[in-house]
Structure formats: C-alpha cells, structure tokens
Design a protein around this motif. Structure first.
Motif, mmCIF file in Angstrom:
data_model
loop_
_atom_site.group_PDB
_atom_site.id
_atom_site.type_symbol
_atom_site.label_atom_id
_atom_site.label_comp_id
_atom_site.label_asym_id
_atom_site.label_seq_id
_atom_site.Cartn_x
_atom_site.Cartn_y
_atom_site.Cartn_z
ATOM 1 N N LEU A 275 -4.429 -2.774 0.789
ATOM 2 C CA LEU A 275 -3.277 -2.109 0.199
ATOM 3 C C LEU A 275 -2.767 -0.958 1.061
ATOM 4 N N GLU A 276 -3.624 -0.429 1.931
ATOM 5 C CA GLU A 276 -3.147 0.555 2.899
ATOM 6 C C GLU A 276 -2.314 -0.129 3.972
ATOM 7 N N GLU A 277 -2.723 -1.354 4.335
ATOM 8 C CA GLU A 277 -1.974 -2.107 5.337
ATOM 9 C C GLU A 277 -0.599 -2.497 4.820
ATOM 10 N N ASP A 278 -0.527 -2.877 3.548
ATOM 11 C CA ASP A 278 0.750 -3.288 2.961
ATOM 12 C C ASP A 278 0.772 -2.911 1.482
ATOM 13 N N ASP A 281 1.837 -5.112 -1.562
ATOM 14 C CA ASP A 281 1.023 -6.190 -2.114
ATOM 15 C C ASP A 281 0.458 -5.839 -3.491
ATOM 16 N N PHE A 282 0.465 -4.555 -3.842
ATOM 17 C CA PHE A 282 -0.192 -4.152 -5.083
ATOM 18 C C PHE A 282 0.458 -4.758 -6.330
ATOM 19 N N PRO A 283 1.772 -4.699 -6.486
ATOM 20 C CA PRO A 283 2.376 -5.353 -7.659
ATOM 21 C C PRO A 283 2.049 -6.845 -7.739
ATOM 22 N N ASP A 298 -5.975 0.866 -25.084
ATOM 23 C CA ASP A 298 -4.582 1.257 -24.924
ATOM 24 C C ASP A 298 -4.222 1.375 -23.446
ATOM 25 N N LEU A 299 -4.330 0.245 -22.738
ATOM 26 C CA LEU A 299 -4.051 0.230 -21.306
ATOM 27 C C LEU A 299 -3.675 -1.185 -20.912
ATOM 28 N N ASP A 300 -2.456 -1.366 -20.441
ATOM 29 C CA ASP A 300 -2.003 -2.662 -19.987
ATOM 30 C C ASP A 300 -2.292 -2.793 -18.500
ATOM 31 N N VAL A 301 -2.521 -4.039 -18.066
ATOM 32 C CA VAL A 301 -2.782 -4.255 -16.642
ATOM 33 C C VAL A 301 -1.666 -3.672 -15.783
ATOM 34 N N ALA A 302 -0.431 -3.750 -16.275
ATOM 35 C CA ALA A 302 0.695 -3.212 -15.512
ATOM 36 C C ALA A 302 0.597 -1.708 -15.317
ATOM 37 N N ASP A 303 -0.164 -1.024 -16.196
ATOM 38 C CA ASP A 303 -0.321 0.425 -16.059
ATOM 39 C C ASP A 303 -1.008 0.802 -14.754
ATOM 40 N N PHE A 304 -1.734 -0.136 -14.165
ATOM 41 C CA PHE A 304 -2.421 0.182 -12.923
ATOM 42 C C PHE A 304 -1.435 0.500 -11.798
ATOM 43 N N VAL A 305 -0.228 -0.030 -11.885
ATOM 44 C CA VAL A 305 0.791 0.318 -10.894
ATOM 45 C C VAL A 305 1.098 1.809 -10.968
ATOM 46 N N ALA A 306 1.201 2.324 -12.196
ATOM 47 C CA ALA A 306 1.510 3.740 -12.376
ATOM 48 C C ALA A 306 0.368 4.634 -11.921
#
Length: 372
Positions: A275-278, A281-283, A298-306
C-alpha cells in the motif's frame, strides 16, 4: 498517503481468522445468526481434526477465487476505560472521528473448521484477541489454544473451541471474556480460509520468521512443502499450510498459534509495503474483503478506508505476540487438554482491561512454553 501498521493489522486480521478452517468455500451465501447458532448449539465436544487431510483440501481448492461473508453474533460494548494511573496517562493519537474511537479496542478473531461451505458453524480452531491500546503505539496479538480446558458459561467445562459449537458466538465471546476476568470485547471478526488464500495472492506472498523447520505432504496432491528455519517467503496456498501445521512441531498446537501470529505479522508488513507502493490499491482491497468477511460491531469494512490517515505508523517490532499461558497438558474426560495457568492468565486479563500489556510483558515475558 501512508497506510499505518495498525490499519494493516486490522485489515489482515479480517481474513487471518480463517487459517484453521475447513474446506474452501464455494458460495457467497452465509447463514443467518439464528440459523448458525441453532445448527451448532447441540454439537458435542470437539474431535481433533486431521491436519494433513485439511491441508490437502486447502491445496486442492487453490483455484477458488471467492468465499462467503461469514456471520457472527456477539455482545458488544464500548472500549474498556483504563483504570490505572499509568494507563489513564497514555495519550491517545486516534482522533475521536476515527471509526474506532479514541480508547483501547479489543477484537475477537474466530476461525471455524466447518466442512459445509455455506456454514460458519463447527468448532472455533482459531481464537485470537487483537488489542489496540489507546495511544495506538503498538498492537498485541493474544492467542488462545483450542484445547484449553475452561469454564463455559451455562454449559459447564470443556475445551475452549467447543464453546462456539455448543453455544454460538455469544458463548465463545463470554468464555474468552470470563477467562480473562471480564475483558470487554468490542468487535468479532469471522471468516473462512479461502479469503486467506485470496489475500495471500493479492499480496503476492509475504515473509515470516519461522522458528521450527518442518515439512508437510499435501494429501490431495502428494506435494511436499518444506519450511526451513529462519526467514521464509510464503505464497499461494503455502501460507495457509504453514499456519495450519501442528504435527511434528515441538509443542504442537502451541507452536501453531505462534505460527498464526507470525503469519499475521508477516501479512501486515507486506500489506504496508504494497500500500506504500500504490495507496490506490487500498479501496480495491477493502472491496475484496467485503465479500470475504463479517464484522460484528459498529464498524463497517468500508470504515477501514477512513482509518488510513488517522492512525499512527507502527514499527514491525511494536507488535506484541502472546499466548494465554498454560501450565501443561493433561487428560480430562478422555480428551487431551491444555491446563490454564490461572495466576498468569489473571495478570494478562488485568493487563488487557487496564490497557497495560507492556507492563505485563516486562513482568512475564512473551514465552509460551509451559512453565517458561
């Protein structure tokens, strides 16, 4: 954008829970909580699974590219508030806007051995706590061996991996919490092991520090997989085979739990590199995880982006690798079991509750051999 190690920890944990599971999943359909718990509530005490046969299944299923979202139900609560002066003085670097909040966070990771691709039932052969302290300066991984003989709330005594099969996720969560003196568990992550293979391939492999040289013959193909002592590179299905092996290891399942923690650390390091290289790619990774895991709380997988820009960077050496301690082995009711070290386990539970795991390590160390 630089992805934090704490974030990588949580991301890798989403799929590591599957590394002791059953056959690869081939369906996107997962049972409801009620269906899963009803199907497992009357199961008997666990029988030891055959590692070689299961490993063969993993290798044979390597071509499978998708897995179902798991299902779990759990009592969840707010993060535990540190109760000692030392813990209270720790400064949190996670903003209150973070999906995880600003306090310590404890997550239960569960991997089951179900042979039914559409079920997340069976026995919980991977049981691990992931603890993020309030200051986010380190990560603690705490394994519980599946053969620990414990009190199971409402069901008497048994191996800890039977708690899930006999009473569902709530019972396993209560068992783990009670064993550690009432530790508050904020989230439960559950998956099956095909997601593990998928992530390994997305990472293009990862490195681990292997403590014990060993080899495995894959039952389905006859292929021999050799794991040399020291730094080794794992890719494709070999990561799963490595994490599942216990036979021929000096301390059997105890060494397997160490391997599972080493795998998670290796995956975290590789995630960080990728993820440091690109960073873009995280989303894509989060989207893939959405199809492979279930997060209860109370945590959606999408919250990891935030979380990416909010958590601090952690050095690989800041990961604390532990196991709930045992005093030795015994036979109870015809079963080979691990005897919990009550005194040291009470100290570990207090450390998690008070967000003071570093102090525990200073007193007890990180060894996991009985009496060591």
């Amino acid at each position: 954008m630089r992805i934090s190690r704490a974030l990588a920890t949580l991301t890798a944990a989403l799929v590591l829970t599957s590394c002791s599971g059953g056959d690869p999943a081939t369906t996107q359909v997962a049972p409801t909580t009620e269906e899963r718990d009803a199907a497992t509530s009357s199961a008997s005490a666990p029988a030891t699974t055959d590692d070689t046969a299961a490993t063969g299944s993993a290798d044979a299923g390597a071509a499978t590219s998708s897995a179902p979202a798991g299902d779990a139900s759990a009592r969840t609560g707010s993060a535990t508030t540190p109760s000692t002066a030392t813990a209270a003085e720790r400064t949190s670097t996670a903003p209150e806007s973070s999906p995880l909040g600003s306090g310590p966070v404890t997550i239960l990771l569960v991997g089951t051995d179900s042979r039914d691709p559409s079920s997340m039932g069976g026995h919980s052969d991977t049981i691990m706590l992931l603890h993020l302290p309030a200051d986010r300066e380190d990560v603690a991984l705490i394994s519980l061996t599946r053969d620990m003989w414990v009190d199971i709330p409402g069901l008497g005594q048994g191996k800890i991996n039977s708690a899930f099969a006999r009473g569902g996720t709530d019972t396993l969560l209560a068992t783990v919490s009670d064993l550690l003196g009432g530790v508050e568990i904020d989230y439960v992550l559950q998956s099956n092991f095909q997601g593990f293979i998928n992530l390994t391939r997305w990472l293009e492999g990862f490195e681990v520090d292997n403590q014990h040289a060993s080899s495995v013959v894959v039952g389905s193909t006859g292929r021999e997989v050799v794991f040399e002592e020291g730094e080794i590179w794992l890719e494709n299905t070999d990561g799963l085979i490595y994490a599942r092996q216990r036979q021929t290891l000096p301390l059997g399942d105890l060494d397997r739990t160490e391997r599972q923690r080493a795998v998670l650390i290796g995956m975290m390091e590789r995630l960080q590199e990728r993820l440091e290289e690109d960073p873009q790619d995280f989303p894509e990774l989060v989207a893939n995880l959405r199809d492979n895991v279930k997060v209860t709380g109370d945590l959606d997988v999408a919250d990891f982006v935030a979380l990416a820009p909010l958590l601090t960077e952690l050095d690989p050496e800041d990961t604390i690798s532990l196991m709930v301690p045992i005093t030795g082995f015994d036979m109870i009711q015809g079963q080979s079991v691990n005897i919990v070290d009550r005194e040291q386990t009470a100290a570990l539970g207090q450390a998690v509750r008070e967000d003071s795991i570093e102090a525990y390590v200073e007193r007890w160390g990180t060894g996991y051999a009985p009496g060591g």
